[in-house]
Write a protein that holds these residues in place. Structure first.
Motif, PDB file in Angstrom:
ATOM      1  N   CYS A  17       7.616   2.260  -1.253  1.00 46.39           N
ATOM      2  CA  CYS A  17       7.929   3.590  -2.007  1.00 46.39           C
ATOM      3  C   CYS A  17       9.632   3.962  -2.592  1.00 46.39           C
ATOM      4  CB  CYS A  17       6.751   4.269  -1.396  1.00 46.39           C
ATOM      5  SG  CYS A  17       7.633   4.873   0.267  1.00 46.39           S
TER       6      CYS A  17
ATOM      7  N   ARG B 109      10.739  -1.110   1.879  1.00 45.17           N
ATOM      8  CA  ARG B 109       9.882  -0.435   1.887  1.00 45.17           C
ATOM      9  C   ARG B 109       9.795   0.132  -0.037  1.00 45.17           C
ATOM     10  NH1 ARG B 109       9.369   2.747   7.615  1.00 45.17           N
ATOM     11  NH2 ARG B 109       8.917   0.396   8.608  1.00 45.17           N
TER      12      ARG B 109
ATOM     13  N   LYS C 118       0.549  -1.482  -0.051  1.00 45.91           N
ATOM     14  CA  LYS C 118       0.182   0.188  -0.123  1.00 45.91           C
ATOM     15  C   LYS C 118       0.975   1.382   0.002  1.00 45.91           C
ATOM     16  CE  LYS C 118      -3.619  -1.929   0.306  1.00 45.91           C
ATOM     17  NZ  LYS C 118      -3.934  -2.781   0.063  1.00 45.91           N
ATOM     18  N   PHE C 119       0.208   3.074  -0.432  1.00 48.69           N
ATOM     19  CA  PHE C 119       1.121   3.271  -0.806  1.00 48.69           C
ATOM     20  C   PHE C 119       0.120   3.960   0.712  1.00 48.69           C
ATOM     21  CE2 PHE C 119       0.320   8.424  -0.963  1.00 48.69           C
ATOM     22  CZ  PHE C 119       2.259   8.726  -1.045  1.00 48.69           C
ATOM     23  N   GLY C 120       1.463   4.832   1.734  1.00 47.11           N
ATOM     24  CA  GLY C 120       0.540   5.554   2.833  1.00 47.11           C
ATOM     25  C   GLY C 120       1.766   6.430   3.278  1.00 47.11           C
ATOM     26  N   CYS C 121       3.037   6.518   3.254  1.00 45.65           N
ATOM     27  CA  CYS C 121       3.883   8.076   3.486  1.00 45.65           C
ATOM     28  C   CYS C 121       3.781   8.583   2.078  1.00 45.65           C
ATOM     29  CB  CYS C 121       4.775   8.266   4.229  1.00 45.65           C
ATOM     30  SG  CYS C 121       5.663   7.393   4.467  1.00 45.65           S
ATOM     31  N   GLY C 122       4.629   7.030   2.118  1.00 45.48           N
ATOM     32  CA  GLY C 122       6.224   7.937   0.110  1.00 45.48           C
ATOM     33  C   GLY C 122       7.598   8.155   0.393  1.00 45.48           C
TER      34      GLY C 122
ATOM     35  N   GLY D 172       9.134   6.154   3.124  1.00 44.40           N
ATOM     36  CA  GLY D 172       9.549   5.254   3.959  1.00 44.40           C
ATOM     37  C   GLY D 172       9.822   5.464   5.205  1.00 44.40           C
ATOM     38  N   ALA D 173       8.281   6.591   5.605  1.00 49.83           N
ATOM     39  CA  ALA D 173       8.409   6.495   7.030  1.00 49.83           C
ATOM     40  C   ALA D 173       7.721   4.568   8.050  1.00 49.83           C
ATOM     41  CB  ALA D 173       7.370   7.426   7.033  1.00 49.83           C
ATOM     42  N   CYS D 174       6.031   5.194   7.255  1.00 54.33           N
ATOM     43  CA  CYS D 174       4.849   4.773   8.282  1.00 54.33           C
ATOM     44  C   CYS D 174       4.516   2.757   7.573  1.00 54.33           C
ATOM     45  CB  CYS D 174       4.103   4.699   7.423  1.00 54.33           C
ATOM     46  SG  CYS D 174       3.469   4.200   5.477  1.00 54.33           S
ATOM     47  N   GLY D 175       6.139   1.916   6.762  1.00 56.00           N
ATOM     48  CA  GLY D 175       5.484   0.688   5.746  1.00 56.00           C
ATOM     49  C   GLY D 175       4.444   0.134   5.940  1.00 56.00           C
ATOM     50  N   ALA D 176       4.007   1.105   5.759  1.00 56.54           N
ATOM     51  CA  ALA D 176       2.616   0.345   4.582  1.00 56.54           C
ATOM     52  C   ALA D 176       2.955  -0.469   3.281  1.00 56.54           C
ATOM     53  CB  ALA D 176       0.987   1.716   3.982  1.00 56.54           C
ATOM     54  N   CYS D 177       3.964   0.052   2.472  1.00 58.42           N
ATOM     55  CA  CYS D 177       4.687  -0.366   1.132  1.00 58.42           C
ATOM     56  C   CYS D 177       5.416  -1.888   1.081  1.00 58.42           C
ATOM     57  CB  CYS D 177       5.579   0.635   0.294  1.00 58.42           C
ATOM     58  SG  CYS D 177       6.230   0.789   1.221  1.00 58.42           S
TER      59      CYS D 177
HETATM   60  S1  FES Z   1       5.012   4.108   1.425  1.00 59.16           S
HETATM   61 FE1  FES Z   1       5.403   4.476   3.947  1.00 59.16          FE
HETATM   62  S2  FES Z   1       7.274   3.749   4.143  1.00 59.16           S
HETATM   63 FE2  FES Z   1       6.542   3.500   2.373  1.00 59.16          FE
END
Ligand code: FES
Ligand code: FES
Length: 156
Positions: free
Chosen positions: A59, A57, A36-40, A42-47
């Motif tokens: 993104c 990560r 998933k795209f979250g922060c774009g 490298g901070a959230c880890g959704a990707c």
């Molecule tokens: S979208 Fe948040 S770390 Fe990649």
């Protein structure tokens, strides 16, 4: 540029700019919507996906950095018709709330348990930096312990 990638055990050819983030290649070119795209940034880890077993990560990983590495997404985690123990533990412990962050969480945990089969709370906190807006952290930690048990049972 053309890139020949190994994604979930299959060779896939894409024609994209060299600096295109792997996340966009997976989602837009290859239709893998688990990451998933979250922060774009490298901070959230959704990707989070794996490159040769390491959680990365996607993104902030340009497609040109993938090279010959084997990329595994959540879609490729279950093998031989059975869930990965981490996926099984996630179901047993009913971890997900909205679910948005969970594919990334699971990929990060699989990588953690491959290196540290019985992580301490401190090791979990140091390794698992993925963010969850729904606050499922307590259940994630319970599920990590359950997954560690399941993995030990499978190798016993
Ligand atoms: S979208 Fe948040 S770390 Fe990649
Ligand atoms: S389950 Fe909703 S963001 Fe984590």
């Amino acid at each position: 540029m053309t890139f020949d990638l190994l994604i979930n055990g299959q060779k896939r050819r894409v024609d994209v700019p060299a600096d295109q983030p792997l996340l966009w290649v997976l989602r837009e070119q290859l239709g893998l919507k688990g990451p998933k795209f979250g922060c774009g940034v490298g901070a959230c880890g959704a990707c989070t996906v794996h490159m040769d077993g390491q959680a990365v990560r996607s993104c902030v990983t340009p497609v040109e950095a993938v090279g010959q590495a084997s990329v595994i997404t959540i879609e490729g985690l279950a093998a031989n018709g059975g869930l990965h123990p981490v996926q099984q533990a996630w179901i047993e412990e009913d971890v997900a709330q909205c679910g948005y962050c969970q594919a990334g969480q699971i990929m990060a945990v699989v990588s953690l348990l491959a290196e540290t089969p019985s992580p301490s709370d401190e090791e979990i906190d140091a390794s698992l930096t993925n963010l969850c807006r729904c606050g499922t952290y307590t259940r994630i930690r319970t599920a990590i312990r359950r997954a560690a048990e399941l993995m030990k049972q499978r190798v016993a």
